[in-house]
Design an enzyme around this catalytic site. Structure first.
Site, PDB file in Angstrom:
ATOM      1  N   GLU A   1      55.886  58.304  32.679  1.00  0.00           N
ATOM      2  CA  GLU A   1      55.094  58.674  33.646  1.00  0.00           C
ATOM      3  C   GLU A   1      53.479  58.638  34.075  1.00  0.00           C
ATOM      4  O   GLU A   1      53.298  59.442  33.005  1.00  0.00           O
ATOM      5  CB  GLU A   1      55.790  59.737  34.681  1.00  0.00           C
ATOM      6  CG  GLU A   1      55.715  60.997  33.766  1.00  0.00           C
ATOM      7  CD  GLU A   1      55.492  61.422  32.414  1.00  0.00           C
ATOM      8  OE1 GLU A   1      53.741  61.257  32.890  1.00  0.00           O
ATOM      9  OE2 GLU A   1      55.117  60.808  31.749  1.00  0.00           O
TER      10      GLU A   1
ATOM     11  N   GLY B   1      53.130  60.780  27.701  1.00  0.00           N
ATOM     12  CA  GLY B   1      53.748  60.312  28.494  1.00  0.00           C
ATOM     13  C   GLY B   1      53.365  58.654  28.126  1.00  0.00           C
ATOM     14  O   GLY B   1      53.379  58.272  27.816  1.00  0.00           O
ATOM     15  N   GLU B   2      53.515  58.400  29.903  1.00  0.00           N
ATOM     16  CA  GLU B   2      53.667  56.780  30.017  1.00  0.00           C
ATOM     17  C   GLU B   2      55.379  56.355  29.417  1.00  0.00           C
ATOM     18  O   GLU B   2      54.573  54.274  29.845  1.00  0.00           O
ATOM     19  CB  GLU B   2      52.879  56.011  29.090  1.00  0.00           C
ATOM     20  CG  GLU B   2      51.039  56.589  29.932  1.00  0.00           C
ATOM     21  CD  GLU B   2      50.106  55.832  28.663  1.00  0.00           C
ATOM     22  OE1 GLU B   2      50.346  54.742  28.352  1.00  0.00           O
ATOM     23  OE2 GLU B   2      48.484  56.056  29.153  1.00  0.00           O
ATOM     24  N   GLY B   3      55.804  57.171  28.554  1.00  0.00           N
ATOM     25  CA  GLY B   3      57.221  56.407  28.739  1.00  0.00           C
ATOM     26  C   GLY B   3      57.116  55.470  26.778  1.00  0.00           C
ATOM     27  O   GLY B   3      57.753  55.339  27.009  1.00  0.00           O
TER      28      GLY B   3
END
Lengths: 339, 339
Positions: free
Chosen positions: B164, B306-308
């Site tokens: 995300e 974040g961002e995976g």
């Protein structure tokens, strides 16, 4: 074939005299780059530290791993005849054949992470002496094994992992760790391939007997390696020392690899600055050994296989760190507002 | 374009009714295979557990990851106007452009580990409502966002990572975690992109205000997601639910992803059995959240991006596990003596 790097213990000692240091400017430049990459400061955690550390050894603010090398050294141990392992001694040669056929764990990991894998079987038909009765190796044996390790590092290697295979070698590593750092045999002796109960008690007694036998000579780290180590441990020490001279960063594997590496640190403080701890092994004393070396492992997954397997898993983390550091856009390049 | 998977909350609730379970026979077969691979029993530690778990979800004793997919969902939060982040709200759209241009951390990690990366920007020009004043989303918003997540999972995906991007979304995740598991706002609220001191106190107060505002409605996990979540959290929940219906294993990322996933577990116990914890984030409350879910992270490297990104690093560990399990020779194949 060139002549061996080391003929005598004095030759080995001389190789500790002129160890190169990391490039401080490259570290500073890498940190400056990290500060403007499109992420909050510090948000990549340990990956940022790994990237800066790699920058220092590679002398570049954008380090990369293009030719990682895994070298597995195999050897046999006289002490294995005392039943210290859950596996019989012939498994060493069988596993070398398995490495050569591509069937072992380290083969799969090398392939998964794009590493070159070399296997060196060191005089398998000539086990070391039983360390409870005599020094495991002569000075010639030690020099030859360390030379084999030195020669095994590829010219184009830009990251080195050393692994090992040798039935009985957690017994040797336990004795070596105790010799290097003191403490009781039981503090350093663990399950290895899976011994427990009476068999583990006998393994502890074997380590204690070796320590007692060689007590007067163990304050010298190279003598400790010669007396209670083994050829694959000596070869790993030689390879890691060679890597330092080439400023090639090293990922340490588990207990046996770390014990071999610790010989270098005890011989000269700072000699392992080019090595990071790949993983925390499930072999009981590995945590204590890493603690003595002041190194925190990258991953902790309960591995206790050797072969370089834990370090190979950690190679994936190092590759992730360098991919981010060297590949990401800066705030300016991406047009992203800074916080 | 097919019609959205969900039009109403009842549609979403219906999707919890028939969740497939792992294939117990495949797990048994994988364990039987593991027992005869050329290594001491248990010597690959957590990698062995990961391989057996993957076997169950893929229905094969030799699981593989051929088409891993990372999906990053981005959204904007009304609550960001309250200054809860170290970055301004326009950074969400700027980072989406950075993802699309290949400049973010997750782009490098996807490339390093051979994963497909998809980015879905969810109505960035229409932030959710400020959750301290109103529900963040209408029922239509929630259904649309969960539908977007559901639709984002590729047909051929055999492993899913959700990431995300959304300025203000640790504030939403903190409120959501508190709604799902109870506890005080300060127990679940952390530094996010890097707020501290007075700004962190204000962030805690914002979470508390949201919890107070919606208190009467938070016992329903989907209502909690609608009221204090956000579009990217809802989309991650939808994607992870879709993965379960396709028996696609999931690697959870950090605090925000885990909070979104926890909505599924709270809606139906066992709904996250197909998900493993990729990493332990440095975002303070992630450990507590994983603990509530009974999941132990594969790696702990201090990431908080974040961002995976943390899950992508863990993908390397999963690939290592499957490479060993599915590629190694057995004792019989290699002619190695068993212990």
């Amino acid at each position: 074939m060139t002549s061996p790097r080391f003929a005598t213990l004095d030759d080995i000692r001389a190789a500790f005299a002129d160890l190169p240091e990391p490039d401080a400017e490259a570290i500073s430049a890498a940190r400056a780059r990290d500060a403007v990459l499109t992420k909050p400061p510090g948000a990549l955690g340990r990956l940022e530290q790994v990237a800066a550390w790699m920058a220092g050894w590679q002398g570049s603010d954008r380090p990369r791993v293009a030719s990682p090398q895994i070298v597995v050294f195999a050897a046999n141990h006289g002490v294995a005849a005392r039943g210290v392992s859950a596996f019989p001694p012939e498994v060493t040669a069988q596993m070398v054949a398995n490495f050569e056929a591509g069937g072992a764990a380290i083969n799969q990991l090398a392939q998964a992470f794009g590493a070159r894998l070399d296997v060196h079987a060191l005089d398998l038909d000539r086990p070391t002496e039983d360390m409870t009765e005599a020094p495991a190796m002569t000075e010639d044996d030690l020099a030859a094994a360390m030379s084999a390790g030195w020669a095994a590092v590829a010219e184009d290697s830009d990251l080195l992992i050393c692994g090992e295979m040798g039935i009985g070698n957690t017994t040797a590593a336990a004795a070596l760790a105790a010799a290097l750092y003191g403490g009781r045999a039981e503090d350093w002796t663990g399950a290895g391939t899976g011994v427990a109960g009476k068999a583990l008690e006998a393994k502890v007694a074997t380590v204690k007997a070796a320590l007692d036998r060689h007590e007067a000579a163990l304050s010298d780290p190279l003598e400790a390696l010669r007396r209670v180590g083994g050829r694959e441990l000596a070869a790993m020490a030689g390879a890691i020392l060679r890597a330092r001279h080439g400023r090639v960063p090293v990922i340490l594997d588990g207990f046996i690899c770390t014990a071999a590496a610790a010989v270098l640190e005890r011989a000269r403080h700072g000699a392992l600055d080019h090595a990071l701890a790949g993983h925390l092994s499930a072999e009981g004393a590995h945590a204590a050994l890493l603690d003595r070396l002041g190194k925190a492992p990258l991953v902790s997954l309960g591995l206790r296989l050797g072969e370089g397997s834990g370090a190979a898993v950690a190679l994936g983390v190092v590759q992730a760190a360098l991919a981010c550091h060297s590949g990401m856009a800066t705030f300016a390049e991406a047009g992203v507002s800074e916080g």
